[in-house]
Design an enzyme around this catalytic site. Sequence first.
Site: not given
Ligand code: GAR
Length: 217
Positions: A90, A109, A143
């Site tokens: 993040m 994403h 971006g």
């Molecule tokens: C996932 O849903 C991923 O797509 C999202 O965070 C989650 C992580 O889950 N990523 C974002 O939102 C990036 N901007 P995880 O830690 O269980 O893999």
Amino acid sequence: MIRIGVLVSGSGSNLQSIMDACERGGIDGQVAVVISNVPDAYALERARDRSIPTVVLSHNDYPDRSAFDRELAITLKEYRVDLVALAGFMRVLSDEFLGEFPGRIMNIHPALLPSFPGLGVRRKAIEHGVRFSGCTVHFVDAGVDTGPIIIQAVVPVYPDDTEEELRDRILALEHKIYPKAIQLFAQGRLIVTGRKVYVRGFDKDAAQCLVNPPLDI
Ligand code: GAR
């Protein structure tokens, strides 16, 4: 066999799917290191369970973004990674960091980019009333969620969905498409031309199509 550096901040279910795929031969590679900017991220436990090296780099310990990113790049190079996979990481990465790994950083994403970039995207998709959402694996550029798209998967969205229901529906597909994208990279099958990513040895399937609600109701 490629060496993958996975960057995480949270639960690490995508990391798990990548480690599992490496183990069963679904990815011609290995996770060389898992780096978290959050010291108690559950993802770290998952890596330790597999005896994969973990590093915690807490961004709070660095004076600014470029100092943090410099340390991140140094660490990834120490582990000689061929690919950097952001898996629920993040943080936005600086141009300097991107320059250290050109064409070798991927992100997942939880939406169908370019719709709903940024944060809180599942809620936004439900509130907007879209009939489909999904997930996207893309190369990272300067971006936010704008880089060339490698693979996408689509799920239906229902007006009475809760955020959790949609999250779980999307997550199940994240765990399938991220290992696939990494394997295509490992096989040298991804060719990036401008915004487009061509996949070597892939035949078009013009019959693929989804309608929600279905036409026959
Ligand atoms: C996932 O849903 C991923 O797509 C999202 O965070 C989650 C992580 O889950 N990523 C974002 O939102 C990036 N901007 P995880 O830690 O269980 O893999």
